[in-house]
Motif scaffolding. Structure first.
Motif, PDB file in Angstrom:
ATOM      1  N   ILE A 168       0.834  -1.208   0.000  1.00 28.30           N
ATOM      2  CA  ILE A 168       0.000   0.000   0.000  1.00 28.30           C
ATOM      3  C   ILE A 168       0.867   1.256   0.000  1.00 28.30           C
ATOM      4  CG2 ILE A 168      -1.560   1.369   1.454  1.00 28.30           C
ATOM      5  CD1 ILE A 168      -3.065  -1.224   2.020  1.00 28.30           C
ATOM      6  N   VAL A 169       1.931   1.264   0.793  1.00 29.89           N
ATOM      7  CA  VAL A 169       2.819   2.433   0.846  1.00 29.89           C
ATOM      8  C   VAL A 169       3.493   2.635  -0.511  1.00 29.89           C
ATOM      9  CG1 VAL A 169       4.913   3.391   1.893  1.00 29.89           C
ATOM     10  CG2 VAL A 169       3.188   2.304   3.328  1.00 29.89           C
ATOM     11  N   GLU A 170       3.949   1.563  -1.113  1.00 31.43           N
ATOM     12  CA  GLU A 170       4.605   1.673  -2.424  1.00 31.43           C
ATOM     13  C   GLU A 170       3.637   2.203  -3.484  1.00 31.43           C
ATOM     14  OE1 GLU A 170       6.142  -2.288  -2.810  1.00 31.43           O
ATOM     15  OE2 GLU A 170       7.709  -1.896  -1.312  1.00 31.43           O
ATOM     16  N   ARG A 171       2.413   1.726  -3.471  1.00 33.28           N
ATOM     17  CA  ARG A 171       1.409   2.182  -4.448  1.00 33.28           C
ATOM     18  C   ARG A 171       1.033   3.641  -4.235  1.00 33.28           C
ATOM     19  NH1 ARG A 171      -3.185  -1.822  -3.894  1.00 33.28           N
ATOM     20  NH2 ARG A 171      -4.192   0.154  -3.488  1.00 33.28           N
ATOM     21  N   SER A 172       1.086   4.102  -2.993  1.00 32.89           N
ATOM     22  CA  SER A 172       0.677   5.471  -2.686  1.00 32.89           C
ATOM     23  C   SER A 172       1.718   6.507  -3.096  1.00 32.89           C
ATOM     24  CB  SER A 172       0.400   5.620  -1.190  1.00 32.89           C
ATOM     25  OG  SER A 172       1.623   5.607  -0.471  1.00 32.89           O
ATOM     26  N   LYS A 173       2.924   6.053  -3.390  1.00 31.71           N
ATOM     27  CA  LYS A 173       4.033   6.949  -3.781  1.00 31.71           C
ATOM     28  C   LYS A 173       4.478   7.875  -2.649  1.00 31.71           C
ATOM     29  CE  LYS A 173       3.741   5.639  -8.151  1.00 31.71           C
ATOM     30  NZ  LYS A 173       4.367   4.438  -8.526  1.00 31.71           N
ATOM     31  N   VAL A 174       4.113   7.534  -1.409  1.00 25.83           N
ATOM     32  CA  VAL A 174       4.563   8.305  -0.257  1.00 25.83           C
ATOM     33  C   VAL A 174       6.062   8.063  -0.096  1.00 25.83           C
ATOM     34  CG1 VAL A 174       4.416   8.446   2.259  1.00 25.83           C
ATOM     35  CG2 VAL A 174       2.344   8.197   0.908  1.00 25.83           C
ATOM     36  N   ILE A 190       9.141   0.120   8.009  1.00 32.78           N
ATOM     37  CA  ILE A 190       9.004   1.153   6.983  1.00 32.78           C
ATOM     38  C   ILE A 190       9.093   2.487   7.697  1.00 32.78           C
ATOM     39  CG2 ILE A 190       7.430   2.288   5.371  1.00 32.78           C
ATOM     40  CD1 ILE A 190       6.483  -0.415   4.497  1.00 32.78           C
ATOM     41  N   GLN A 191       9.950   3.358   7.171  1.00 30.52           N
ATOM     42  CA  GLN A 191      10.084   4.699   7.731  1.00 30.52           C
ATOM     43  C   GLN A 191       9.427   5.681   6.774  1.00 30.52           C
ATOM     44  OE1 GLN A 191      14.353   4.990   8.411  1.00 30.52           O
ATOM     45  NE2 GLN A 191      13.954   4.701  10.585  1.00 30.52           N
ATOM     46  N   LEU A 192       8.573   6.526   7.344  1.00 29.30           N
ATOM     47  CA  LEU A 192       7.868   7.548   6.582  1.00 29.30           C
ATOM     48  C   LEU A 192       8.354   8.907   7.049  1.00 29.30           C
ATOM     49  CD1 LEU A 192       4.343   5.961   7.099  1.00 29.30           C
ATOM     50  CD2 LEU A 192       5.722   5.828   5.019  1.00 29.30           C
ATOM     51  N   ARG A 193       8.709   9.753   6.127  1.00 30.83           N
ATOM     52  CA  ARG A 193       9.218  11.074   6.484  1.00 30.83           C
ATOM     53  C   ARG A 193       8.141  11.871   7.204  1.00 30.83           C
ATOM     54  NH1 ARG A 193      10.991  14.890   1.764  1.00 30.83           N
ATOM     55  NH2 ARG A 193       9.797  13.209   0.882  1.00 30.83           N
ATOM     56  N   THR A 194       8.532  12.519   8.302  1.00 28.29           N
ATOM     57  CA  THR A 194       7.620  13.355   9.067  1.00 28.29           C
ATOM     58  C   THR A 194       7.620  14.745   8.459  1.00 28.29           C
ATOM     59  OG1 THR A 194       8.075  12.107  11.062  1.00 28.29           O
ATOM     60  CG2 THR A 194       7.133  14.283  11.353  1.00 28.29           C
ATOM     61  N   THR A 195       6.433  15.243   8.159  1.00 30.20           N
ATOM     62  CA  THR A 195       6.336  16.568   7.539  1.00 30.20           C
ATOM     63  C   THR A 195       5.518  17.548   8.366  1.00 30.20           C
ATOM     64  OG1 THR A 195       4.415  15.839   6.268  1.00 30.20           O
ATOM     65  CG2 THR A 195       6.570  15.626   5.204  1.00 30.20           C
ATOM     66  N   THR A 196       5.106  17.127   9.560  1.00 29.02           N
ATOM     67  CA  THR A 196       4.284  17.986  10.408  1.00 29.02           C
ATOM     68  C   THR A 196       5.144  18.618  11.500  1.00 29.02           C
ATOM     69  OG1 THR A 196       2.443  16.471  10.051  1.00 29.02           O
ATOM     70  CG2 THR A 196       2.221  18.042  11.849  1.00 29.02           C
TER      71      THR A 196
END
Length: 125
Positions: A16-22, A33-39
């Protein structure tokens, strides 16, 4: 209306993360999986770690990075005190990497968790 997919395994979430292009970094061996924090004011990357048992997932968000070595003991004590009085304890301190984080653990049912519910948990952490 279609029912959101169920997440039962690390690969379900990774897909799902790969498909979302996040923007993310995946470590399949460690199931993180590490997601960049933007808040603002949060710093670093939110880590989503699937435990090998497949029964729960940890969501870890750094909240204070670069704790000076001379302040480490004070920070550890403060984190312990905050957790003691907090209704929803979840702060931790990583002494090796010198950062304070908030950790939430999601217990997965036999059918996993709906993707939309999990997404709300990640955004709320």
């Amino acid at each position: 209306m279609t029912t959101p997919p169920q997440l039962k395994h690390f690969d379900d979430f990774a897909h799902i993360v790969e498909r979302s292009k996040v923007p993310h970094a995946a470590d399949r061996e460690r199931q993180i999986i590490q997601l960049r924090t933007t808040t603002p004011p949060l710093q670093g990357a939110l880590a989503v770690r699937w435990e090998p048992s497949g029964r729960f997932v940890q969501i870890i968000q750094p909240v204070l990075v670069g704790v000076p070595a001379e302040r480490a003991a004070d920070v550890e004590r403060s984190v312990n005190r905050i957790n003691h009085v907090s209704t929803f304890a979840g702060l931790g301190y990583d002494p090796d990497n010198r950062f304070v984080y908030f950790r939430s653990t999601v217990v997965l049912g036999d059918d996993g968790i709906r993707a939309d519910a999990f997404d709300r948990m990640i955004e709320g952490t």
